[in-house]
Design a protein around this motif. Structure first.
Motif, PDB file in Angstrom:
ATOM      1  N   UNK A  65       0.804  -1.219   0.000  1.00 25.37           N
ATOM      2  CA  UNK A  65       0.000   0.000   0.000  1.00 25.37           C
ATOM      3  C   UNK A  65       0.833   1.264   0.000  1.00 25.37           C
ATOM      4  N   UNK A  66       0.406   2.238   0.800  1.00 31.11           N
ATOM      5  CA  UNK A  66       1.082   3.539   0.856  1.00 31.11           C
ATOM      6  C   UNK A  66       2.393   3.467   1.648  1.00 31.11           C
ATOM      7  N   UNK A  67       2.728   2.303   2.193  1.00 31.17           N
ATOM      8  CA  UNK A  67       4.003   2.128   2.892  1.00 31.17           C
ATOM      9  C   UNK A  67       5.118   1.743   1.930  1.00 31.17           C
ATOM     10  N   UNK A  68       4.846   1.803   0.618  1.00 32.86           N
ATOM     11  CA  UNK A  68       5.811   1.333  -0.366  1.00 32.86           C
ATOM     12  C   UNK A  68       7.170   2.014  -0.232  1.00 32.86           C
ATOM     13  N   UNK A  69       7.194   3.320  -0.143  1.00 31.33           N
ATOM     14  CA  UNK A  69       8.473   4.042  -0.103  1.00 31.33           C
ATOM     15  C   UNK A  69       9.311   3.619   1.090  1.00 31.33           C
ATOM     16  N   UNK A  70       8.712   3.567   2.268  1.00 34.08           N
ATOM     17  CA  UNK A  70       9.500   3.195   3.457  1.00 34.08           C
ATOM     18  C   UNK A  70       9.901   1.724   3.403  1.00 34.08           C
ATOM     19  N   UNK A  71       9.023   0.857   2.909  1.00 29.71           N
ATOM     20  CA  UNK A  71       9.357  -0.569   2.794  1.00 29.71           C
ATOM     21  C   UNK A  71      10.489  -0.785   1.786  1.00 29.71           C
ATOM     22  N   UNK A  72      10.405  -0.113   0.630  1.00 30.25           N
ATOM     23  CA  UNK A  72      11.441  -0.255  -0.397  1.00 30.25           C
ATOM     24  C   UNK A  72      12.790   0.230   0.136  1.00 30.25           C
ATOM     25  N   UNK A  73      12.779   1.347   0.864  1.00 27.78           N
ATOM     26  CA  UNK A  73      14.022   1.880   1.427  1.00 27.78           C
ATOM     27  C   UNK A  73      14.586   0.921   2.478  1.00 27.78           C
ATOM     28  N   UNK A  74      13.718   0.375   3.339  1.00 29.68           N
ATOM     29  CA  UNK A  74      14.179  -0.557   4.375  1.00 29.68           C
ATOM     30  C   UNK A  74      14.766  -1.830   3.752  1.00 29.68           C
ATOM     31  N   UNK A  75      14.151  -2.338   2.690  1.00 25.77           N
ATOM     32  CA  UNK A  75      14.681  -3.526   2.008  1.00 25.77           C
ATOM     33  C   UNK A  75      16.038  -3.191   1.402  1.00 25.77           C
ATOM     34  N   UNK A  76      16.132  -2.042   0.738  1.00 28.90           N
ATOM     35  CA  UNK A  76      17.386  -1.612   0.110  1.00 28.90           C
ATOM     36  C   UNK A  76      18.501  -1.449   1.148  1.00 28.90           C
ATOM     37  N   UNK A  77      18.169  -0.905   2.322  1.00 32.44           N
ATOM     38  CA  UNK A  77      19.156  -0.663   3.375  1.00 32.44           C
ATOM     39  C   UNK A  77      19.427  -1.895   4.225  1.00 32.44           C
ATOM     40  N   UNK A  78      18.736  -3.014   3.979  1.00 38.77           N
ATOM     41  CA  UNK A  78      18.942  -4.245   4.733  1.00 38.77           C
ATOM     42  C   UNK A  78      18.231  -4.264   6.074  1.00 38.77           C
ATOM     43  N   UNK A  79      17.301  -3.348   6.293  1.00 36.35           N
ATOM     44  CA  UNK A  79      16.571  -3.280   7.562  1.00 36.35           C
ATOM     45  C   UNK A  79      15.315  -4.140   7.563  1.00 36.35           C
ATOM     46  N   UNK A  80      14.905  -4.597   6.383  1.00 39.06           N
ATOM     47  CA  UNK A  80      13.723  -5.460   6.246  1.00 39.06           C
ATOM     48  C   UNK A  80      14.112  -6.630   5.346  1.00 39.06           C
ATOM     49  N   UNK A  81      13.417  -7.769   5.490  1.00 40.43           N
ATOM     50  CA  UNK A  81      13.756  -8.932   4.666  1.00 40.43           C
ATOM     51  C   UNK A  81      13.623  -8.621   3.176  1.00 40.43           C
TER      52      UNK A  81
END
Length: 148
Positions: A97-113
């Motif tokens: 949903x609207x959390x795409x930007x933060x989720x994409x950044x967290x994945x890129x930075x290794x903070x999310x799976x």
């Protein structure tokens, strides 16, 4: 509203919409009708064939033995390709949903799976992700489900 085919003294032809035939005449007298290509005010109505629509009952009735496609049924090759892409994306990624930007950044930075995601972002958020080197791409469709 009425659409006229118009012609200027330089033989340029173009179309324009008017409130009525009288409105065209009034605007022409006021010098407000000009050629869209050369700006000439010497514009006249050109010979044209009117658009005639079949009656609603004739237009709405499908021919015998055929079924009208639903409005959402892809009919062209391009629509079918987009439908296939949409199905592929939605079946093989998580809608955030609207959390795409933060989720994409967290994945890129290794903070999310690391996983495939899709969602929605404001233009400025998407621009910032691209500027920061986060691999994202716009999709040519709107997701079906909205979970947040």
């Amino acid at each position: 509203m009425i659409k006229f085919t118009l012609k200027c003294d330089q033989d340029h032809r173009f179309e324009s919409w008017f409130q009525s035939s009288d409105a065209f005449d009034k605007l022409k007298r006021a010098g407000m009708v000009t050629c869209s290509m050369c700006g000439s005010e010497a514009v006249e109505k050109a010979i044209m064939a009117p658009t005639v629509r079949a009656s609603r009952s004739v237009a709405a009735a499908p021919t015998e033995g055929t079924k009208s496609p639903a409005l959402t049924t892809p009919t062209t090759e391009m629509e079918q390709a987009l439908a296939a892409l949409k199905k592929q994306v939605e079946e093989n990624s998580e809608y955030v949903g609207m959390n795409f930007a933060s989720q994409a950044r967290d994945i890129h930075d290794g903070l999310a799976p690391n996983r495939a995601i899709h969602g929605e972002a404001k233009p400025e958020e998407a621009r910032k992700l691209i500027e920061d080197g986060v691999p994202v791409s716009p999709l040519p469709f709107i997701p079906n489900r909205k979970t947040n």
